[in-house]
Design a protein around this motif. Structure first.
Motif, PDB file in Angstrom:
ATOM      1  N   LEU A  60       0.819  -1.211   0.000  1.00  0.00           N
ATOM      2  CA  LEU A  60       0.000   0.000   0.000  1.00  0.00           C
ATOM      3  C   LEU A  60       0.853   1.261   0.000  1.00  0.00           C
ATOM      4  N   LYS A  61       2.045   1.198   0.578  1.00  0.00           N
ATOM      5  CA  LYS A  61       2.946   2.350   0.522  1.00  0.00           C
ATOM      6  C   LYS A  61       3.373   2.634  -0.916  1.00  0.00           C
ATOM      7  N   SER A  62       3.565   1.570  -1.698  1.00  0.00           N
ATOM      8  CA  SER A  62       3.983   1.730  -3.094  1.00  0.00           C
ATOM      9  C   SER A  62       2.817   2.032  -4.016  1.00  0.00           C
ATOM     10  N   PHE A  63       1.592   1.629  -3.611  1.00  0.00           N
ATOM     11  CA  PHE A  63       0.404   1.834  -4.432  1.00  0.00           C
ATOM     12  C   PHE A  63      -0.709   2.457  -3.578  1.00  0.00           C
ATOM     13  N   PRO A  64      -0.522   3.721  -3.180  1.00  0.00           N
ATOM     14  CA  PRO A  64      -1.500   4.344  -2.285  1.00  0.00           C
ATOM     15  C   PRO A  64      -2.884   4.501  -2.906  1.00  0.00           C
ATOM     16  N   GLU A  65      -2.950   4.471  -4.243  1.00  0.00           N
ATOM     17  CA  GLU A  65      -4.238   4.620  -4.922  1.00  0.00           C
ATOM     18  C   GLU A  65      -4.950   3.287  -5.106  1.00  0.00           C
ATOM     19  N   MET A  66      -4.346   2.181  -4.678  1.00  0.00           N
ATOM     20  CA  MET A  66      -4.955   0.868  -4.817  1.00  0.00           C
ATOM     21  C   MET A  66      -6.218   0.760  -3.971  1.00  0.00           C
ATOM     22  N   THR A  67      -7.266   0.140  -4.539  1.00  0.00           N
ATOM     23  CA  THR A  67      -8.446  -0.215  -3.755  1.00  0.00           C
ATOM     24  C   THR A  67      -8.235  -1.641  -3.273  1.00  0.00           C
ATOM     25  N   ALA A  68      -7.796  -1.759  -2.034  1.00  0.00           N
ATOM     26  CA  ALA A  68      -7.434  -3.057  -1.463  1.00  0.00           C
ATOM     27  C   ALA A  68      -8.462  -3.486  -0.429  1.00  0.00           C
ATOM     28  N   ILE A  69      -8.702  -4.789  -0.380  1.00  0.00           N
ATOM     29  CA  ILE A  69      -9.556  -5.386   0.639  1.00  0.00           C
ATOM     30  C   ILE A  69      -8.729  -6.446   1.342  1.00  0.00           C
ATOM     31  N   GLY A  70      -8.459  -6.254   2.607  1.00  0.00           N
ATOM     32  CA  GLY A  70      -7.730  -7.237   3.399  1.00  0.00           C
ATOM     33  C   GLY A  70      -8.724  -8.196   4.017  1.00  0.00           C
ATOM     34  N   ALA A  71      -8.748  -9.428   3.497  1.00  0.00           N
ATOM     35  CA  ALA A  71      -9.702 -10.405   4.027  1.00  0.00           C
ATOM     36  C   ALA A  71      -9.404 -10.707   5.496  1.00  0.00           C
ATOM     37  N   HIS A  72     -10.440 -11.156   6.205  1.00  0.00           N
ATOM     38  CA  HIS A  72     -10.291 -11.661   7.574  1.00  0.00           C
ATOM     39  C   HIS A  72      -9.795 -10.590   8.545  1.00  0.00           C
ATOM     40  N   LEU A  73     -10.360  -9.371   8.394  1.00  0.00           N
ATOM     41  CA  LEU A  73      -9.951  -8.223   9.226  1.00  0.00           C
ATOM     42  C   LEU A  73      -8.443  -8.009   9.179  1.00  0.00           C
TER      43      LEU A  73
END
Length: 272
Positions: free
Chosen positions: A171-184
């Motif tokens: 996320l530091k390298s791709f701050p514009e990424m829409t990420a979903i971290g599964a399992h909290l």
């Protein structure tokens, strides 16, 4: 948004994390999950069972995922997801998959987007790569350019390929990424999720958490991360709607928080 359609949970509900296996591999795939995670399953993995249970529970939308554990499986896994959506277009939303060793990833990612799959699912433990390996960066870059969210399996007892710290590096390298971290943010690794991911710019899903987490720790993560970034998920066939309904009854959530978790956040993320 039509909030009148209520599920077993008492709210309109999107299951953001359920697995779809083709019938010919369903039971073997489910068995592998049970052995690997040492968790009992609620079913043998057949998609028809998932769909039947979702409809019976009044689920509004079902987001289905599959993972290519080998490069040769990428196209067939994506085609399978597309075929299921074609049979149930009003209820199903599909995420595609990609593999770090799939050579023509740019063409396949464009195909995923053009054919209507709504995101990408990665399971680095099963696909044998570290989330923050530089090898994945060109693939991440292409996914971000296409505007596709990525649902990352997070956490493991044996390895740290999917550790919260590694996703934080991505996320530091791709701050514009829409990420979903599964399992909290990391099954069995929630303390590390609290340290590296909670409060950061990504979504979490609730799947495979309440069997292990206390209600108090679950609520600590949800409230400190922000309830507007939490998505409901079952991780079927590891859990189902009746089980999760009972688990959610133990949580001190407001009506507004439940609406956000069960459907509003998913609707906003997927632009439904």
């Amino acid at each position: 948004m039509d909030s009148e359609k209520k599920s077993i949970f008492g709210y309109k509900t999107v299951d953001f994390h359920a697995h779809a296996f083709a019938d010919k591999i369903a039971e073997k795939a489910a068995e592998n999950l049970e052995v690997y995670y040492k968790m009992p399953l609620v079913a043998k993995g057949h998609f028809s069972t998932l769909l039947e249970r979702a409809k019976s529970a009044g689920i509004d939308k079902l987001v289905i995922h599959s993972t290519a554990t080998k490069p040769a499986q990428v196209e067939s896994a994506n085609n399978y997801a597309l075929s299921l959506i074609g049979e149930n277009p009003d209820m199903l939303i599909g995420f595609g998959t990609i593999h770090p060793d799939y050579e023509d990833y740019k063409t396949e990612l464009v195909r995923i987007k053009e054919l209507g799959l709504r995101g990408i699912k990665l399971h680095a433990d099963f696909q044998d790569f570290n989330l923050d390996t530089k090898k994945m960066f060109p693939i991440y870059e292409q996914i971000v350019e296409l505007g596709l969210p990525i649902l990352f399996h997070m956490g493991d007892r044996k390895y740290n390929r999917t550790s919260p710290k590694r996703l934080a590096n991505v996320l530091k390298s791709f701050p514009e990424m829409t990420a979903i971290g599964a399992h909290l943010g990391g099954v069995f690794m929630w303390d590390e999720s609290i340290k590296y991911l909670v409060g950061k710019n990504l979504y979490f899903d609730t799947s495979s958490t309440l069997h292990e987490l206390s209600s108090e720790k679950f609520m600590y993560i949800v409230r400190n991360h922000g309830v507007d970034k939490i998505l409901f998920g079952t991780d079927y066939p590891l859990s189902d709607y009746e089980i999760e309904s009972e688990r959610f009854k133990t949580l001190d959530l407001t009506e507004e928080e439940k609406e956000n978790i069960f459907y509003k956040n998913a609707y906003r993320l997927l632009k439904l």
